[in-house]
Design an enzyme around this catalytic site. Structure first.
Site, PDB file in Angstrom:
ATOM      1  N   THR A  98     -21.689 -26.579 -18.662  1.00  9.07           N
ATOM      2  CA  THR A  98     -20.834 -27.181 -19.490  1.00  9.07           C
ATOM      3  C   THR A  98     -19.886 -25.824 -20.441  1.00  9.07           C
ATOM      4  OG1 THR A  98     -22.206 -27.440 -21.557  1.00  9.07           O
ATOM      5  CG2 THR A  98     -21.724 -29.188 -20.176  1.00  9.07           C
ATOM      6  N   LYS A 154     -13.121 -33.574 -30.358  1.00 14.26           N
ATOM      7  CA  LYS A 154     -13.707 -33.940 -29.216  1.00 14.26           C
ATOM      8  C   LYS A 154     -15.349 -34.287 -29.330  1.00 14.26           C
ATOM      9  CE  LYS A 154     -12.925 -29.700 -28.356  1.00 14.26           C
ATOM     10  NZ  LYS A 154     -12.654 -28.374 -27.874  1.00 14.26           N
ATOM     11  N   GLY A 177     -17.162 -23.472 -21.245  1.00 13.59           N
ATOM     12  CA  GLY A 177     -15.752 -23.604 -21.037  1.00 13.59           C
ATOM     13  C   GLY A 177     -15.155 -24.824 -20.853  1.00 13.59           C
ATOM     14  N   THR A 178     -15.742 -25.831 -21.432  1.00 10.27           N
ATOM     15  CA  THR A 178     -15.109 -27.185 -21.220  1.00 10.27           C
ATOM     16  C   THR A 178     -14.060 -27.311 -22.326  1.00 10.27           C
ATOM     17  OG1 THR A 178     -16.944 -28.036 -22.878  1.00 10.27           O
ATOM     18  CG2 THR A 178     -17.190 -28.505 -20.515  1.00 10.27           C
ATOM     19  N   GLY A 179     -14.318 -26.852 -23.658  1.00 10.03           N
ATOM     20  CA  GLY A 179     -13.140 -26.664 -24.424  1.00 10.03           C
ATOM     21  C   GLY A 179     -11.918 -26.119 -24.151  1.00 10.03           C
ATOM     22  N   CYS A 180     -12.237 -24.886 -23.643  1.00  6.11           N
ATOM     23  CA  CYS A 180     -10.938 -24.001 -22.953  1.00  6.11           C
ATOM     24  C   CYS A 180     -10.301 -24.690 -21.854  1.00  6.11           C
ATOM     25  CB  CYS A 180     -11.545 -22.761 -22.417  1.00  6.11           C
ATOM     26  SG  CYS A 180     -12.627 -21.771 -23.578  1.00  6.11           S
TER      27      CYS A 180
END
Ligand code: ATP
Ligand code: MP5
Length: 266
Positions: free
Chosen positions: A209, A178, A211-214
């Site tokens: 941003t 990512k 929590g974008t990965g979760c």
């Protein structure tokens, strides 16, 4: 209705972890379930405490879910300690779980280390090979590949190194590196057994941003549960995360959460 399970840590302020995952599941119209590996005391400004599940209890939660409601996909997030990683790997093998999306959460946006070095090693050896796709961000991809990432070419190289490190006999996961930590863009790169793809997106000018990965990994799991290919699942998840960032919220004193209730047109 499709059923999706998240195995992750709790974020009491609701922006990342289990809470972000369940909100993403709801926005995708799937039935959400959760196995909690750790409680964290955190908010938009930082992580102030971590209390891990005691030995055996992550496994008990997974048993309770699988003995009753078999998930169509599983998302895995924060797993801090080696014994928790071992329990998850053993349980997922026992139930022959499929469609596993693993987000190798290492450090929070606010800079707190969320996994021990030992747990990282067990994650690579025992859990990653069970996954359908893993989703490292740039620092995580640097740690997993051992190279420094400065540009697109380095992202491609890192994805290939990680893919080859984990895939024994081409039976392991696709690798999505990512690009949210890049400066000018937010392009993600997917390396799979059958080919590679770039997912390009404009960088949304939004400091919130957390929590974008979760959220991205949960959206991928929902799409895979619905029967989309890995490539289509990532493309749809990318559209969802960009929409959720654009739909913007301004909650809390630090890096706030996304607007999870942004819904893609089916
Ligand atoms: N400012 C942004 N604009 C558009 N997309 C973004 C932005 N920041 C992150 N993304 C996208 O969000 C997704 C998550 O990427 P990121 O690299 O931020 O993951 P992460 O670091 O694991 O997230 P987290 O903040 O939860 O730790 C990727 O698809 C990335 O391209
Ligand atoms: C329980 C939990 N899981 C994952 C993250 C990573 O998310 P972020 O990098 O946005 O802080 C987190 N902070 N807390």
């Amino acid at each position: 209705m499709k059923k999706v399970l998240t195995i992750a840590g709790s974020d009491c302020s609701g922006g990342a972890g289990i809470q972000a995952d369940l909100k993403t599941f709801a926005a995708h119209g799937v039935y959400g379930m959760s196995v909690i590996t750790s409680l964290t005391a955190q908010n938009t400004t930082g992580v102030y405490g971590i209390m891990n599940c005691k030995k055996g209890f992550t496994a008990s939660q997974i048993d309770a879910v699988f003995e009753d409601i078999r998930p169509d996909a599983v998302k895995i997030g924060m797993v801090s300690e080696p014994y928790i990683v071992e329990e998850i790997a053993e349980e997922l093998r026992k139930y022959k779980a499929v469609n596993i999306v693993l987000d190798p959460v290492m450090v929070s946006t606010s800079g707190k280390k969320l996994i021990t070095k030992e747990a990282e090693e067990v994650l690579i050896k025992k859990l990653m090979p069970l996954a359908t796709v893993i989703t490292p961000n740039i620092p995580e991809a640097e740690s997993l590949s051992g190279i420094t990432i400065n540009d697109r070419y380095d992202m491609e190289k890192a994805a290939e190194i990680i893919y080859k490190k984990i895939n024994i006999n081409d039976e392991g996961p696709a690798v999505l590196v990512k690009g949210g930590h890049s400066i000018n863009c937010a392009n993600d790169y997917l390396y799979t057994e059958i080919g590679t793809s770039w997912f390009e997106a404009e960088r949304v000018d939004n400091p919130n941003t957390h929590g974008t990965g979760c959220t991205l990994s949960s959206a991928i799991a929902c799409n895979i549960a619905e029967g989309y290919s890995v490539k289509e699942s990532v493309a749809r998840a990318k559209e969802y995360i960009t929409g959720a960032l654009k739909a913007g919220l301004n909650i809390g004193k630090g890096s706030g959460p996304l607007n999870h209730m942004y819904v893609l047109d089916k």
